[in-house]
Design a protein around this motif. Structure first.
Motif, PDB file in Angstrom:
ATOM      1  N   GLY A 176       0.852  -1.221  -0.022  1.00 47.70           N
ATOM      2  CA  GLY A 176      -0.047  -0.177   0.195  1.00 47.70           C
ATOM      3  C   GLY A 176       0.657   1.320  -0.195  1.00 47.70           C
ATOM      4  O   GLY A 176       0.157   2.273  -0.034  1.00 47.70           O
ATOM      5  N   CYS A 177       2.131   1.327   0.114  1.00 53.53           N
ATOM      6  CA  CYS A 177       2.821   2.313   0.062  1.00 53.53           C
ATOM      7  C   CYS A 177       3.521   2.732  -1.081  1.00 53.53           C
ATOM      8  O   CYS A 177       4.142   1.642  -1.817  1.00 53.53           O
ATOM      9  N   VAL A 178       3.654   3.928  -1.718  1.00 51.54           N
ATOM     10  CA  VAL A 178       4.041   4.171  -3.127  1.00 51.54           C
ATOM     11  C   VAL A 178       5.679   4.496  -2.769  1.00 51.54           C
ATOM     12  O   VAL A 178       5.872   5.132  -2.002  1.00 51.54           O
ATOM     13  N   ASP A 179       6.411   3.758  -3.695  1.00 51.27           N
ATOM     14  CA  ASP A 179       7.956   4.326  -3.624  1.00 51.27           C
ATOM     15  C   ASP A 179       8.278   5.435  -4.641  1.00 51.27           C
ATOM     16  O   ASP A 179       8.426   5.227  -5.766  1.00 51.27           O
ATOM     17  N   GLU A 180       8.262   6.607  -4.179  1.00 54.71           N
ATOM     18  CA  GLU A 180       8.616   7.600  -4.951  1.00 54.71           C
ATOM     19  C   GLU A 180       9.680   7.744  -5.749  1.00 54.71           C
ATOM     20  O   GLU A 180       9.860   8.210  -6.834  1.00 54.71           O
ATOM     21  N   GLY A 181      10.789   6.973  -5.167  1.00 45.89           N
ATOM     22  CA  GLY A 181      11.968   7.039  -5.624  1.00 45.89           C
ATOM     23  C   GLY A 181      12.348   6.237  -6.956  1.00 45.89           C
ATOM     24  O   GLY A 181      12.931   6.588  -7.760  1.00 45.89           O
ATOM     25  N   ALA A 186      12.456   5.510 -12.720  1.00 38.36           N
ATOM     26  CA  ALA A 186      11.835   4.937 -13.895  1.00 38.36           C
ATOM     27  C   ALA A 186      11.354   6.171 -14.887  1.00 38.36           C
ATOM     28  O   ALA A 186      11.032   5.899 -16.002  1.00 38.36           O
ATOM     29  N   GLY A 187      11.587   7.372 -14.491  1.00 35.44           N
ATOM     30  CA  GLY A 187      11.131   8.544 -15.207  1.00 35.44           C
ATOM     31  C   GLY A 187       9.555   8.622 -15.445  1.00 35.44           C
ATOM     32  O   GLY A 187       9.189   9.203 -16.432  1.00 35.44           O
ATOM     33  N   LEU A 188       9.085   8.352 -14.431  1.00 38.50           N
ATOM     34  CA  LEU A 188       7.444   8.124 -14.348  1.00 38.50           C
ATOM     35  C   LEU A 188       7.098   9.157 -13.210  1.00 38.50           C
ATOM     36  O   LEU A 188       7.734   9.255 -12.183  1.00 38.50           O
ATOM     37  N   ASP A 204      -7.095   4.083  -4.369  1.00 42.65           N
ATOM     38  CA  ASP A 204      -6.125   4.401  -3.519  1.00 42.65           C
ATOM     39  C   ASP A 204      -5.307   3.385  -3.439  1.00 42.65           C
ATOM     40  O   ASP A 204      -5.441   2.214  -3.592  1.00 42.65           O
ATOM     41  N   PRO A 205      -3.818   3.904  -3.532  1.00 39.91           N
ATOM     42  CA  PRO A 205      -2.845   2.754  -3.644  1.00 39.91           C
ATOM     43  C   PRO A 205      -2.655   1.965  -2.288  1.00 39.91           C
ATOM     44  O   PRO A 205      -2.171   0.787  -2.178  1.00 39.91           O
ATOM     45  N   LYS A 206      -3.487   2.099  -1.209  1.00 37.86           N
ATOM     46  CA  LYS A 206      -3.533   1.455  -0.163  1.00 37.86           C
ATOM     47  C   LYS A 206      -4.250   0.092  -0.437  1.00 37.86           C
ATOM     48  O   LYS A 206      -4.554  -0.690   0.363  1.00 37.86           O
ATOM     49  N   GLU A 207      -4.889   0.205  -1.676  1.00 38.43           N
ATOM     50  CA  GLU A 207      -5.993  -1.114  -2.074  1.00 38.43           C
ATOM     51  C   GLU A 207      -5.020  -2.078  -2.491  1.00 38.43           C
ATOM     52  O   GLU A 207      -5.154  -3.025  -2.971  1.00 38.43           O
ATOM     53  N   VAL A 208      -3.652  -1.761  -2.905  1.00 32.17           N
ATOM     54  CA  VAL A 208      -2.788  -2.450  -3.735  1.00 32.17           C
ATOM     55  C   VAL A 208      -1.704  -3.152  -2.732  1.00 32.17           C
ATOM     56  O   VAL A 208      -1.191  -2.556  -1.802  1.00 32.17           O
ATOM     57  N   MET A 209      -1.549  -4.488  -3.040  1.00 32.53           N
ATOM     58  CA  MET A 209      -0.390  -5.285  -1.980  1.00 32.53           C
ATOM     59  C   MET A 209       0.906  -4.974  -2.643  1.00 32.53           C
ATOM     60  O   MET A 209       1.770  -4.786  -1.904  1.00 32.53           O
ATOM     61  N   TYR A 210       0.755  -5.184  -3.992  1.00 29.25           N
ATOM     62  CA  TYR A 210       2.149  -4.990  -4.594  1.00 29.25           C
ATOM     63  C   TYR A 210       1.952  -4.612  -6.147  1.00 29.25           C
ATOM     64  O   TYR A 210       1.085  -4.969  -6.802  1.00 29.25           O
ATOM     65  N   ALA A 211       2.728  -3.740  -6.569  1.00 30.98           N
ATOM     66  CA  ALA A 211       2.554  -3.243  -8.085  1.00 30.98           C
ATOM     67  C   ALA A 211       4.169  -3.129  -8.446  1.00 30.98           C
ATOM     68  O   ALA A 211       4.913  -2.403  -7.768  1.00 30.98           O
ATOM     69  N   GLU A 212       4.768  -3.717  -9.816  1.00 30.74           N
ATOM     70  CA  GLU A 212       5.855  -3.387 -10.352  1.00 30.74           C
ATOM     71  C   GLU A 212       5.466  -3.072 -11.710  1.00 30.74           C
ATOM     72  O   GLU A 212       4.745  -3.363 -12.334  1.00 30.74           O
ATOM     73  N   TRP A 213       6.678  -2.540 -12.234  1.00 35.25           N
ATOM     74  CA  TRP A 213       6.795  -1.898 -13.256  1.00 35.25           C
ATOM     75  C   TRP A 213       7.964  -2.409 -14.438  1.00 35.25           C
ATOM     76  O   TRP A 213       9.048  -2.625 -13.668  1.00 35.25           O
ATOM     77  N   LYS A 214       7.640  -2.707 -15.397  1.00 33.77           N
ATOM     78  CA  LYS A 214       8.853  -3.373 -16.240  1.00 33.77           C
ATOM     79  C   LYS A 214       8.597  -2.946 -17.813  1.00 33.77           C
ATOM     80  O   LYS A 214       7.534  -2.785 -18.280  1.00 33.77           O
TER      81      LYS A 214
END
Length: 227
Positions: A176-181, A186-188, A204-214
């Motif tokens: 649920g926590c966004v990693d701004e770094g 990643a340029g986003l 709300d990001p708090k609804e997310v357990m995990y999110a990754e970008w490739k």
């Protein structure tokens, strides 16, 4: 007073071990040899026993830890500078399967039986000895396997598949926590991430357990399960 002394010594010992473990490097935890294992145990015992011994002062703990780490550093330098010392202090890898045949002498020398050998092979996803051309028992107790050609996994080159660039996945949301770094690296932007979440009906990001970008596959989202 006893509780205060114990607390001070425990905190001091904890941070001493933490700092010295960092100084000794990751090799003390991974790629561990029998000597590394023994040295790590003794280092912990020096601090642990000293903390609960009333006659041992905090500076005695500090001296014991520093002296033991200096000795370990000396041994590490010796193994790096003089190759002959590595055999004694680190040991040598042993070929336990050679050309598809089990070397019984090497098994006996390393106190290993065939059941234990099969166990180590299964940990490498090898479930039959017939698949193995070479197996090497490493100094840290793990095993490295080279399969026979007919059992080897074909590569893209073998199959004439065009080679694509490889990208590392980057975690954008964890518990649920966004990693701004990571977003910035990643340029986003956070606005882009919010839009991606809204497109999947997530407000709300708090609804997310995990999110990754490739880079080549986009955003992957795993939602939290509702209680």
């Amino acid at each position: 007073m006893t509780i205060l002394n114990t607390t001070v010594e425990l905190v001091f010992g904890f941070f001493s071990l933490l700092i010295l473990t960092k100084l000794l490097g990751k090799r003390q935890i991974s790629q561990i040899t029998p000597f590394d294992f023994i040295s790590s145990l003794i280092l912990g015992e020096l601090v642990g026993n000293a903390i609960y011994d009333k006659d041992v002062k905090i500076w005695s703990i500090f001296y014991a830890v520093i002296l033991w780490v200096v000795l370990i550093f000396i041994i590490e330098l010796l193994t790096q500078k003089f190759r002959k010392t590595r055999t004694v202090l680190e040991g040598n890898p042993s070929i336990v399967i050679r050309n598809g045949e089990i070397d019984r002498q090497q098994l006996k020398r390393n106190k290993l039986d065939t059941d234990e050998l099969q166990n180590l092979l299964r940990q490498k996803n090898v479930f039959s000895l017939r698949e193995v051309e070479f197996a090497i028992l490493e100094t840290n107790g793990s095993i490295s396997v080279l399969k026979k050609p007919e059992y080897g996994t074909p590569t893209n080159k073998d199959l004439n598949i065009p080679i694509k660039p490889v990208y590392l996945p980057v975690a954008f949301i964890s518990d649920g926590c966004v990693d701004e770094g990571n977003l910035k690296k990643a340029g986003l932007t956070r606005e882009w991430l919010d839009q991606q979440l809204k497109s999947q009906s997530i407000s709300d990001p708090k609804e997310v357990m995990y999110a990754e970008w490739k880079q080549d596959e986009g955003l992957f989202i795993s939602k939290k399960k509702k209680d």
